[in-house]
Design a protein around this motif. Structure first.
Motif, PDB file in Angstrom:
ATOM      1  N   GLY A 223       7.913  -2.009 -10.805  1.00  0.00           N
ATOM      2  CA  GLY A 223       9.133  -1.752 -11.560  1.00  0.00           C
ATOM      3  C   GLY A 223       9.037  -0.548 -12.489  1.00  0.00           C
ATOM      4  N   ILE A 224       8.075   0.319 -12.247  1.00  0.00           N
ATOM      5  CA  ILE A 224       7.849   1.460 -13.140  1.00  0.00           C
ATOM      6  C   ILE A 224       9.003   2.451 -13.110  1.00  0.00           C
ATOM      7  N   TRP A 225       9.852   2.386 -12.105  1.00  0.00           N
ATOM      8  CA  TRP A 225      10.962   3.332 -12.005  1.00  0.00           C
ATOM      9  C   TRP A 225      11.831   3.288 -13.247  1.00  0.00           C
ATOM     10  N   LYS A 226      11.886   2.154 -13.921  1.00  0.00           N
ATOM     11  CA  LYS A 226      12.702   2.025 -15.129  1.00  0.00           C
ATOM     12  C   LYS A 226      12.185   2.911 -16.264  1.00  0.00           C
ATOM     13  N   THR A 227      10.914   3.204 -16.250  1.00  0.00           N
ATOM     14  CA  THR A 227      10.311   4.090 -17.244  1.00  0.00           C
ATOM     15  C   THR A 227      10.293   5.533 -16.765  1.00  0.00           C
ATOM     16  N   VAL A 228      10.002   5.735 -15.489  1.00  0.00           N
ATOM     17  CA  VAL A 228       9.815   7.088 -14.959  1.00  0.00           C
ATOM     18  C   VAL A 228      11.134   7.831 -14.789  1.00  0.00           C
ATOM     19  N   LEU A 229      12.152   7.185 -14.242  1.00  0.00           N
ATOM     20  CA  LEU A 229      13.401   7.904 -13.947  1.00  0.00           C
ATOM     21  C   LEU A 229      14.058   8.556 -15.160  1.00  0.00           C
ATOM     22  N   PRO A 230      14.136   7.911 -16.316  1.00  0.00           N
ATOM     23  CA  PRO A 230      14.713   8.631 -17.457  1.00  0.00           C
ATOM     24  C   PRO A 230      13.948   9.905 -17.814  1.00  0.00           C
ATOM     25  N   LEU A 231      12.622   9.860 -17.708  1.00  0.00           N
ATOM     26  CA  LEU A 231      11.816  11.042 -18.009  1.00  0.00           C
ATOM     27  C   LEU A 231      11.995  12.121 -16.940  1.00  0.00           C
ATOM     28  N   SER A 232      11.942  11.735 -15.671  1.00  0.00           N
ATOM     29  CA  SER A 232      12.041  12.732 -14.601  1.00  0.00           C
ATOM     30  C   SER A 232      13.455  13.300 -14.485  1.00  0.00           C
TER      31      SER A 232
ATOM     32  N   THR B 298       9.627   8.384  -7.105  1.00  0.00           N
ATOM     33  CA  THR B 298       9.902   7.154  -7.850  1.00  0.00           C
ATOM     34  C   THR B 298      10.963   6.318  -7.147  1.00  0.00           C
ATOM     35  N   VAL B 299      12.007   6.958  -6.664  1.00  0.00           N
ATOM     36  CA  VAL B 299      13.051   6.245  -5.922  1.00  0.00           C
ATOM     37  C   VAL B 299      12.463   5.651  -4.639  1.00  0.00           C
ATOM     38  N   ALA B 300      11.628   6.414  -3.946  1.00  0.00           N
ATOM     39  CA  ALA B 300      10.987   5.917  -2.723  1.00  0.00           C
ATOM     40  C   ALA B 300      10.089   4.720  -3.025  1.00  0.00           C
ATOM     41  N   ALA B 301       9.341   4.789  -4.110  1.00  0.00           N
ATOM     42  CA  ALA B 301       8.461   3.672  -4.490  1.00  0.00           C
ATOM     43  C   ALA B 301       9.284   2.441  -4.846  1.00  0.00           C
TER      44      ALA B 301
ATOM     45  N   TYR C 140       4.174  15.308 -19.434  1.00  0.00           N
ATOM     46  CA  TYR C 140       2.801  14.865 -19.737  1.00  0.00           C
ATOM     47  C   TYR C 140       2.621  13.344 -19.679  1.00  0.00           C
ATOM     48  N   PRO C 141       3.532  12.538 -20.237  1.00  0.00           N
ATOM     49  CA  PRO C 141       3.311  11.084 -20.159  1.00  0.00           C
ATOM     50  C   PRO C 141       3.369  10.536 -18.737  1.00  0.00           C
ATOM     51  N   LEU C 142       4.014  11.251 -17.836  1.00  0.00           N
ATOM     52  CA  LEU C 142       4.151  10.751 -16.472  1.00  0.00           C
ATOM     53  C   LEU C 142       2.811  10.657 -15.754  1.00  0.00           C
ATOM     54  N   VAL C 143       1.852  11.474 -16.149  1.00  0.00           N
ATOM     55  CA  VAL C 143       0.514  11.387 -15.554  1.00  0.00           C
ATOM     56  C   VAL C 143      -0.061   9.995 -15.811  1.00  0.00           C
ATOM     57  N   VAL C 144       0.019   9.550 -17.041  1.00  0.00           N
ATOM     58  CA  VAL C 144      -0.550   8.254 -17.419  1.00  0.00           C
ATOM     59  C   VAL C 144       0.317   7.112 -16.888  1.00  0.00           C
ATOM     60  N   VAL C 145       1.622   7.221 -17.058  1.00  0.00           N
ATOM     61  CA  VAL C 145       2.531   6.144 -16.647  1.00  0.00           C
ATOM     62  C   VAL C 145       2.415   5.881 -15.147  1.00  0.00           C
ATOM     63  N   LEU C 146       2.477   6.937 -14.340  1.00  0.00           N
ATOM     64  CA  LEU C 146       2.379   6.761 -12.889  1.00  0.00           C
ATOM     65  C   LEU C 146       0.976   6.349 -12.466  1.00  0.00           C
ATOM     66  N   GLY C 147      -0.032   6.899 -13.111  1.00  0.00           N
ATOM     67  CA  GLY C 147      -1.405   6.534 -12.782  1.00  0.00           C
ATOM     68  C   GLY C 147      -1.687   5.061 -13.040  1.00  0.00           C
ATOM     69  N   VAL C 148      -1.268   4.574 -14.196  1.00  0.00           N
ATOM     70  CA  VAL C 148      -1.464   3.158 -14.521  1.00  0.00           C
ATOM     71  C   VAL C 148      -0.652   2.282 -13.573  1.00  0.00           C
ATOM     72  N   ALA C 149       0.569   2.702 -13.238  1.00  0.00           N
ATOM     73  CA  ALA C 149       1.408   1.927 -12.327  1.00  0.00           C
ATOM     74  C   ALA C 149       0.755   1.815 -10.944  1.00  0.00           C
ATOM     75  N   ALA C 150       0.147   2.889 -10.489  1.00  0.00           N
ATOM     76  CA  ALA C 150      -0.516   2.863  -9.182  1.00  0.00           C
ATOM     77  C   ALA C 150      -1.739   1.943  -9.209  1.00  0.00           C
ATOM     78  N   ILE C 151      -2.471   1.962 -10.297  1.00  0.00           N
ATOM     79  CA  ILE C 151      -3.684   1.144 -10.398  1.00  0.00           C
ATOM     80  C   ILE C 151      -3.361  -0.336 -10.611  1.00  0.00           C
TER      81      ILE C 151
ATOM     82  N   ASP D 267       0.834  -1.203   0.000  1.00  0.00           N
ATOM     83  CA  ASP D 267       0.000   0.000   0.000  1.00  0.00           C
ATOM     84  C   ASP D 267       0.866   1.249   0.000  1.00  0.00           C
ATOM     85  N   THR D 268       2.045   1.162   0.630  1.00  0.00           N
ATOM     86  CA  THR D 268       2.961   2.304   0.648  1.00  0.00           C
ATOM     87  C   THR D 268       3.422   2.642  -0.760  1.00  0.00           C
ATOM     88  N   THR D 269       3.811   1.634  -1.515  1.00  0.00           N
ATOM     89  CA  THR D 269       4.260   1.857  -2.896  1.00  0.00           C
ATOM     90  C   THR D 269       3.141   2.452  -3.733  1.00  0.00           C
TER      91      THR D 269
END
Length: 142
Positions: free
Chosen positions: A62-71, A126-129, A46-57, A3-5
């Motif tokens: 392992g979404i950090w592999k996609t998010v970190l390069p963008l962030s 992302t690192v915390a997750a 802009y893509p981070l809204v969808v990427v993080l939202g889908v990852a949470a749902i 639940d924390t992640t």
């Protein structure tokens, strides 16, 4: 996924959503024309809204592999953009990148600084997750 992640990823989604809505408000609501560096930051945000939202749902730890390069890319661009404003330089990519168009809080917050804050928060989240997800995996292996 714990639940924390999931909560961390949801918070990251809200940060990305606020940054996206804010950038659209500045351009569509206030009529400020984004410079080239602003456009590149938008492309990364802009893509981070969808990427993080889908990852949470969908419980995608392992979404950090996609998010970190963008962030991280967004942080670098926003940092450079902020430097241009502080140093009074001109943007080599075209557009009014060095001009402060909408200062807030007595000029302390500018659009590039807001972008830098958002990308920094997303990187930290992302690192915390990823750490929370990894500790969960280690708990099951013990």
């Amino acid at each position: 996924m714990t639940d924390t992640t999931r909560a961390i990823l949801a918070a990251g989604t809200l940060v990305a959503l606020a940054a996206t809505a804010g950038s659209l408000y500045f351009s569509l609501g206030l009529g400020l024309t984004p410079c080239d560096l602003c456009w590149y930051q938008r492309i990364l945000m802009y893509p981070l809204v969808v990427v993080l939202g889908v990852a949470a749902i969908e419980d995608r730890g392992g979404i950090w592999k996609t998010v970190l390069p963008l962030s991280l890319g967004g942080m670098a661009l926003a940092g450079y953009h902020t430097y241009l404003q502080v140093a009074g330089g001109t943007c080599t990519l075209g557009g009014p990148c060095a001009s402060i168009l909408y200062p807030m809080v007595d000029g302390l917050l500018t659009i590039p600084r807001l972008s830098l804050i958002a990308f920094s928060l997303l990187t930290l989240a992302t690192v915390a997750a990823a750490r929370a997800d990894k500790s969960r995996d280690n708990m099951w292996m013990a």
